[in-house]
Every structure is written in structure tokens, then in C-alpha cells.
Design an enzyme around this catalytic site. Sequence first.
Site, PDB file in Angstrom:
ATOM      1  N   ASP A 106       1.531   1.100   3.258  1.00 13.32           N
ATOM      2  CA  ASP A 106       0.954   0.743   4.553  1.00 13.32           C
ATOM      3  C   ASP A 106       0.366  -0.656   4.421  1.00 13.32           C
ATOM      4  OD1 ASP A 106      -0.128   0.969   7.190  1.00 13.32           O
ATOM      5  OD2 ASP A 106      -2.055   1.544   6.354  1.00 13.32           O
ATOM      6  N   SER A 107      -0.017  -1.230   5.544  1.00 13.42           N
ATOM      7  CA  SER A 107      -0.695  -2.535   5.507  1.00 13.42           C
ATOM      8  C   SER A 107      -2.024  -2.424   4.769  1.00 13.42           C
ATOM      9  CB  SER A 107      -0.973  -3.010   6.928  1.00 13.42           C
ATOM     10  OG  SER A 107      -1.867  -2.112   7.560  1.00 13.42           O
ATOM     11  N   CYS A 125       3.346   3.366   8.072  1.00 12.21           N
ATOM     12  CA  CYS A 125       2.785   2.328   8.938  1.00 12.21           C
ATOM     13  C   CYS A 125       3.671   2.217  10.174  1.00 12.21           C
ATOM     14  CB  CYS A 125       2.781   1.007   8.161  1.00 12.21           C
ATOM     15  SG  CYS A 125       2.261  -0.408   9.137  1.00 12.21           S
ATOM     16  N   GLU A 174     -10.512  -0.565   7.265  1.00 15.46           N
ATOM     17  CA  GLU A 174     -10.359  -1.246   5.965  1.00 15.46           C
ATOM     18  C   GLU A 174     -11.724  -1.444   5.295  1.00 15.46           C
ATOM     19  OE1 GLU A 174      -7.538  -2.482   4.121  1.00 15.46           O
ATOM     20  OE2 GLU A 174      -6.543  -1.073   5.456  1.00 15.46           O
ATOM     21  N   CYS A 212      -1.212   4.456  15.043  1.00 16.55           N
ATOM     22  CA  CYS A 212      -1.406   3.598  13.867  1.00 16.55           C
ATOM     23  C   CYS A 212      -2.041   4.502  12.824  1.00 16.55           C
ATOM     24  CB  CYS A 212      -2.339   2.440  14.234  1.00 16.55           C
ATOM     25  SG  CYS A 212      -3.017   1.577  12.796  1.00 16.55           S
ATOM     26  N   THR A 213      -1.552   4.424  11.593  1.00 14.31           N
ATOM     27  CA  THR A 213      -2.007   5.397  10.592  1.00 14.31           C
ATOM     28  C   THR A 213      -3.460   5.187  10.161  1.00 14.31           C
ATOM     29  OG1 THR A 213      -0.991   4.027   8.874  1.00 14.31           O
ATOM     30  CG2 THR A 213       0.292   5.911   9.697  1.00 14.31           C
ATOM     31  N   HIS A 214      -4.050   4.055  10.524  1.00 18.29           N
ATOM     32  CA  HIS A 214      -5.487   3.887  10.239  1.00 18.29           C
ATOM     33  C   HIS A 214      -6.343   4.760  11.166  1.00 18.29           C
ATOM     34  CE1 HIS A 214      -4.259   0.261   8.036  1.00 18.29           C
ATOM     35  NE2 HIS A 214      -5.491   0.126   7.602  1.00 18.29           N
TER      36      HIS A 214
HETATM   37  N1  DGL Z   1      -1.532   1.472   9.647  1.00 17.52           N
HETATM   38  C1  DGL Z   1      -0.784   0.462  10.343  1.00 17.52           C
HETATM   39  C2  DGL Z   1       0.042   1.106  11.460  1.00 17.52           C
HETATM   40  O1  DGL Z   1       0.289   2.295  11.392  1.00 17.52           O
HETATM   41  C3  DGL Z   1      -1.704  -0.611  10.730  1.00 17.52           C
HETATM   42  C4  DGL Z   1      -1.021  -1.816  11.194  1.00 17.52           C
HETATM   43  C5  DGL Z   1      -1.779  -3.067  10.981  1.00 17.52           C
HETATM   44  O2  DGL Z   1      -2.134  -3.357   9.843  1.00 17.52           O
HETATM   45  O3  DGL Z   1      -1.971  -3.760  11.966  1.00 17.52           O
HETATM   46  O4  DGL Z   1       0.474   0.470  12.387  1.00 17.52           O
END
Ligand code: DGL
Length: 261
Positions: free
Chosen positions: A10-11, A73, A151, A183-185
Amino acid sequence: MNNNPIGIFDSGVGGLSVYQAVRKHLPKESCVYFADSAYAPYGKLPREELHKRCQHIADYFIERNVKAMVIACNTATALMADWLRAEYDLPIIALEPAIKPAASLTRSGHIGVFATENTLHSERYQRLVAQYARDTSIHQVACHGFVEQVEKGELDSPKTLALIKQYLQPLLEYKVDTLVLGCTHYPFLASSIKKVAGAASLKLLDTAEPVSLQLTRVLAKHDLFNEIALQNDQFVTSASPSEAQTIFTKLLNRPVKVQQG
Ligand code: DGL
């Protein structure tokens, strides 16, 4: 049978919400989790830069002989999944916002979508909406700032709660009853979102569970399950490992060691 690990990336730390579901469904497997936190948020990265990061991470996984890769992500999926699948010869599991289940679950006919700007503007997302939510009113919001808050491990700070209120309030006024966390966050903000929603009945949907079930099916199809239980997970970050360790430990609710990647 194949005892190599599964690569998940992921990011940043958001994909840990997917990792947790994978851990639950596939207790015998090992994972290498790559958090690209030095480059988060992907939602703001130019496409070329995102391409380079996905290539770097996929190469990192290939060097470590991963047997399958999970793009945990939505943003990387939306923009890079087709390219990764064309370029790398291993099973790649991707995820996308839960528009389809949301459209069938809503009672009010209004669904909300929280996602990054890159995801919302992607062709892949537009296709998903056109295919499954033609007759539903969609209220989509690019939630600037959410990724940064997660984050930092700020899941319920006053700033995080204020951001949630800013994005959620208009949706509640439209009688949105189903909210897609695209978004996974964002699943790490679920209890704060519920808190801000208060008495409003709001169903939150993310795709961690369906993705791990899909991964299970793919490993079965390719005969890639571990022969013996080998839980030896590794956590890697492109940012500072010592800072990452604090956040990983908070989000996973157990101490973990994070290496430089
Ligand atoms: N977790 C990422 C997603 O699912 C985050 C994207 C980002 O870093 O902008 O989109």
C-alpha cells in the site's frame, strides 16, 4: 504447494487493514507487507511517479520470491493494476471500492463514497459506478487529509474528528445510509466515523474481507497454499522504520518489527 510468502503493499499503513483480514483467513501463510509511506499519499502522486513506485515494490517482491501479490491500495489498483498484471507473471489480487454491495444494501437510495481524488477520477472507478450504481444517488468525497492522519496514527484526534465531520455532515443531510470506505486507510477511522455519525444509522463498507477471500480462491486455484503452517511475517517501510514501528504496533495492536525497504 508453495511455502513462499504473499506480498501485500500500500502507499503506507492503510493496507494493514487488508493484511489483518488475510491473517484471519489464511493463518498458515506468511506475508511480506510493504508500506510505501515515504511516498504517501499516492492520491497526490503524478501517474509517472506512481508507476515507478509500483515497479519498485513489485521488483522487491519478485526478489523475495513472493507467490502472489495483493495491491492493498485502491489508488494503485485504479491506476496501475492493469499494468502490473501485464508486466509480472504471478497472481495479482487487486481491490476496488465496494460500490456493488453498497448499491444493493442502501435503503435510502443514497450512498456515500470516501476515497482519494485519484481513485474517484479513475476510469476504473467510473466504470464501476456506471455498471453497478446507475439507479443510486452517489455522493463521493475526496477525503484530503485522512491518509496523513492515519499515517501519523491520529485515529481520533480533534483534527481527525473535525475532518470527518466536515466530510460526513453533508452526506448525512442527503440521508446517505451506506458509506463506502474506498481507501484502505479509512477502515482505521471507522470508529471515529461512527462516533461522528452519532444516532444516524450508517453502514460502513470496505473490501478487506472480500479481497482475502479472493486471495484464498486464487491460491487454491494455483495450488499455492503453504504445505505447513509458516507464519513468519515481515514488515517493510520506505520511510523511517523506527517511526513506522510505533504506528504499525498501534494499528495492529501488537508489537512488530519494521525493516527498511
Ligand atoms: N490506502 C490507499 C488507498 O486505498 C491510500 C491512497 C493514498 O495514499 O492516497 O487508496
